[in-house]
Design an enzyme around this catalytic site. Structure first.
Site, short mmCIF file in Angstrom:
data_model
loop_
_atom_site.label_atom_id
_atom_site.label_comp_id
_atom_site.label_asym_id
_atom_site.label_seq_id
_atom_site.Cartn_x
_atom_site.Cartn_y
_atom_site.Cartn_z
N CYS A 37 0.84 -1.42 0.11
CA CYS A 37 0.09 0.09 0.08
C CYS A 37 0.60 1.30 -0.08
CB CYS A 37 -1.06 -0.16 1.31
SG CYS A 37 -1.82 -1.65 1.12
N CYS A 106 -2.85 9.03 5.99
CA CYS A 106 -1.42 9.03 6.53
C CYS A 106 -1.81 9.43 8.09
CB CYS A 106 -0.64 9.92 6.08
SG CYS A 106 -0.21 9.72 4.44
#
Ligand SMILES: Cc1ncc(COP(=O)(O)O)c(C=O)c1O
Lengths: 131, 404
Positions: A37, A106
Site C-alpha cells: 500500500c 496518513c
C-alpha cells in the site's frame, strides 16, 4: 503538490526516529500499514511505573505526509498517560500538519499506530499478571 | 539553495533555442493562415508548413504527403486507433494492443470496446517487451489493427517494431505505433519496419507543446482514418482545423535537428545514463533497474530503491525534477500500471523513480544527482521499518501486515 511547512519540517527534522527494545515489558510496539500500500509505520512507546509515556520512537516507510504524521504522533504521546494518548484523533494531526484530503489516510495510520502500540503494551501486561 | 536539475525529459522538454528562432517569424510578420489560397500571407504559411512536412517525413523515411498535423500524440493516437477501427469496421472488429501502452492508446481502445470492438491486451515480459509468438497467436481473420508503442515512456523499453510490422504485413493487418518517445531518438524507417500509422509529438523532442503529427501510409496499402474532428476538411479530411503554423514550423525544425544529432547525442546521453546507474549501484545495495537494459532509448533510467517510498524520496532532493511510479504521486492512488505489468511487486513500484535525461543534461548534473539521491536513500532507509526488518533477516513477504 506543495507540502505544508510543518510537513517539510518533520520530514527534514523528524523527531524521535529510532527503535526501543521490543522485548522490554514497558515497551509497546505498533506496526501498521503494508508495503504494497506504500506505507508502513512502526511506533513504539515506553511507560514508567504509573503508565505514563516517557519515551516514543518511530520508523516509517511512506510518503512525506506519513513520515510527518508519525513523527508528530511520537511528539504528542510523550508525557501522556495511556488513556490520554488514546484520545489523540487523526483529525488533530490533519489540522496540525495541514494535510490535503488525499493524505488523510496518513493521519489515520498514525492514530492506528498509537492504538496498536498501546494494545501491544496492554497485552504484555496482561500476560505478566500472575494468576 | 541547490541548483535546479531537470531529469524529466520524458515528461516534456524545453524548446531548443534553434527551434524557437525558426518559429518566431510565424507569430509575427508571417502570421498567415496556410489555408488562405489567394494572398502572400497564406502562401508564406503554406510554404512553411510544407517544408516542415518534408522535414518530419524525412526522419521517418516517408513522403511528405503522408504526414497529418495534429495537436500532439494524444490526438494522433486517437485518430489512428479510433479512426482506423471505424474506417475498417466492416472488415473486422478485433484490435490488438499491449498492457504498457500510454493511456492515449489504452483509453481509445477501451472506448472502442463500448462500440462493439474486441480488444486483446498482450502481456509483456519482465523487461517490458511483448512476445511475438503471442502476437501471432492473437491474430485472427477478424483482426484489423495492431497498436504497439515503439518506446515506453516510463521505462524506455523498445518493442521489436520491425518484427511486429512483418507479422502484420503477413496477415494484412494495419500496424500503428505510438513513437512519441522514440521519434528523434532511435532510427525509424516506416518502409523497412512495415509501419502503417505512427504517432509523434513535438514537445518530447525540444519542440513546442500542443503540436504533433500522425504518419498515415498512402501506398501498399493506402490507409484511411475516419476523422475525430469534423470541419473544414484540412489535412486530407483527417484533421480539420486551421494549422498551428508556428508550432508546425517548430516541430519540423526540432525533427531535423534531432535526426542530424541522433547518433552523437544518443551516445552522449546513454553514457550519462550508464554513469548514473553505475554511480548509484556503487553506493547503494538493493536497487533494481526496471526495463530492458539492451533494448532501451538512451535517456531513460527507471530504478526501484527497495525500502523507501518514491514520493518521500523525491522530497529528499527537491531541486532535482524526476517522476515516480509511487501511488502517492498519481491521481489514481495506484502504483504504476506499467511497472506492475512487468511483474514488479507493488512495494517496489511504490519505490520507483524515473530519471529521464536529455539534450541539456550535463555530467556535473549527473554527479550531483548520484550524490543527492544516494544521501536521500540512505537517510530514508535509516528511518524505514522495512529496511530494519530486512536487516534483521525477516522475510517481508511472510509478515502478516495490517492492510488498510
Ligand atoms: C508514449 C506517449 N504517448 C503519448 C503521449 C501524449 O503526448 P501529447 O502530450 O503530445 O499528447 C506521451 C506523452 O506524455 C507519451 O509519452
Amino acid at each position: 503538490m506543495a507540502y505544508s511547512d510543518k510537513v517539510l519540517d518533520h520530514y527534514n527534522h523528524p523527531r524521535n526516529i529510532g527503535t526501543l527494545d521490543k522485548n522490554n515489558p514497558r515497551v509497546g510496539t505498533g506496526i501498521v500499514g503494508a508495503p504494497e500500500c506504500g506505507d508502513v509505520m512502526k511506533l513504539q512507546i515506553q511507560v514508567d511505573e504509573n503508565d505514563r509515556i516517557v519515551d516514543a520512537k518511530f520508523k516509517t516507510f511512506g510518503c512525506g505526509s506519513a513520515i510527518a504524521s508519525s513523527s508528530l504522533a511520537t511528539e504528542w504521546v510523550k508525557g501522556k498517560t495511556l488513556d490520554e494518548a488514546l484520545q489523540i484523533k487523526n483529525t488533530a494531526i490533519v489540522q496540525e500538519l495541514a494535510l490535503p484530503p488525499v493524505k488523510i489516510h496518513c493521519s489515520v495510520l498514525a492514530e492506528d499506530a498509537i492504538r496498536a502500540a498501546i494494545a501491544d503494551l496492554k497485552k504484555k501486561k496482561a500476560a505478566q499478571q500472575p494468576g | 539553495m541547490q541548483p535546479l536539475i531537470y531529469l524529466d525529459y520524458n515528461a516534456t522538454t524545453p524548446v531548443d533555442p534553434r527551434v524557437l528562432e525558426a518559429m518566431l517569424p510565424y507569430f509575427k510578420e508571417k502570421f498567415g493562415n496556410a489555408a488562405s489560397r489567394n494572398h502572400r500571407f497564406g502562401w508564406e504559411a503554406e510554404e512553411a508548413v510544407e517544408k516542415a512536412r518534408a522535414q518530419v517525413a524525412a526522419v521517418l523515411g516517408a513522403s511528405a504527403k503522408e504526414i497529418v498535423w495534429t495537436s500532439g500524440a494524444t490526438e494522433s493516437n486517437n485518430i489512428a486507433v479510433k479512426g482506423a477501427a471505424r474506417m475498417y469496421r466492416e472488415k473486422g472488429r478485433h484490435i490488438i494492443t499491449q498492457v504498457t501502452e500510454h493511456k492515449a492508446v489504452l483509453d481509445p481502445c477501451k472506448y472502442l470496446e463500448q462500440e462493439g470492438f474486441r480488444v486483446t491486451y498482450l502481456p509483456v515480459n519482465r523487461n517490458g517487451r511483448i512476445d511475438l509468438e503471442q502476437l501471432r497467436a492473437a491474430m485472427t481473420d477478424d483482426t484489423i489493427l495492431v497498436s504497439i508503442m515503439y518506446a515506453n515512456n516510463e521505462i524506455g523499453t523498445l518493442q521489436p517494431i520491425a518484427e511486429i510490422g512483418k507479422l502484420c504485413k503477413e496477415r494484412g493487418v494495419l500496424f500503428h505505433t505510438d513513437a512519441t518517445q522514440a521519434f528523434g531518438k532511435v532510427p525509424i524507417d516506416v518502409e523497412a519496419m512495415g509501419i502503417d500509422l505512427l504517432s509523434l509529438s513535438a514537445h518530447k523532442i525540444y519542440g513546442p507543446k500542443g503540436v504533433g503529427a500522425l504518419y498515415v501510409r498512402r501506398k501498399n496499402p493506402r490507409v484511411r482514418c475516419e476523422p475525430v474532428l469534423h470541419g473544414g476538411g484540412h489535412e486530407r479530411g483527417m484533421r480539420s482545423g486551421t494549422l498551428n503554423t508556428p508550432g508546425i514550423v517548430g516541430l519540423g525544425a526540432a525533427a531535423e535537428i534531432a535526426a542530424a544529432e541522433m547518433d552523437s547525442e544518443g551516445r552522449r546521453i546513454a553514457g550519462l545514463r550508464d554513469r548514473l546507474w553505475n554511480g548509484l549501484t556503487e553506493k547503494l545495495d538493493e536497487i533494481y533497474r526496471n526495463g530492458d537494459p539492451e533494448h532501451c532509448v538512451p535517456g531513460t533510467l527507471n530504478v526501484s530503491f527497495a525500502y523507501v517510498e518514491g514520493e518521500s524520496l523525491m522530497m529528499g532532493f527537491e531541486n532535482i525534477a524526476v517522476s515516480s511510479g509511487s501511488a502517492c504521486t498519481s491521481a489514481s492512488l495506484e502504483p504504476s500500471y506499467v511497472l506492475r505489468a512487468l511483474g514488479v511487486g507493488e512495494e517496489l513500484a511504490h519505490s520507483s523513480i524515473r530519471f529521464s535525461l536529455g539534450r541539456f543534461t550535463t555530467s556535473e548534473e549527473i554527479e550531483q544527482t548520484i550524490k543527492q539521491v544516494t544521501a536521500a536513500v540512505q537517510r530514508l532507509r535509516d528511518m524505514s521499518p522495512l529496511y530494519e526488518m530486512a536487516k534483521e533477516g525477516i522475510d517481508l513477504k511472510t509478515v502478516d501486515w495490517s492492510r488498510h
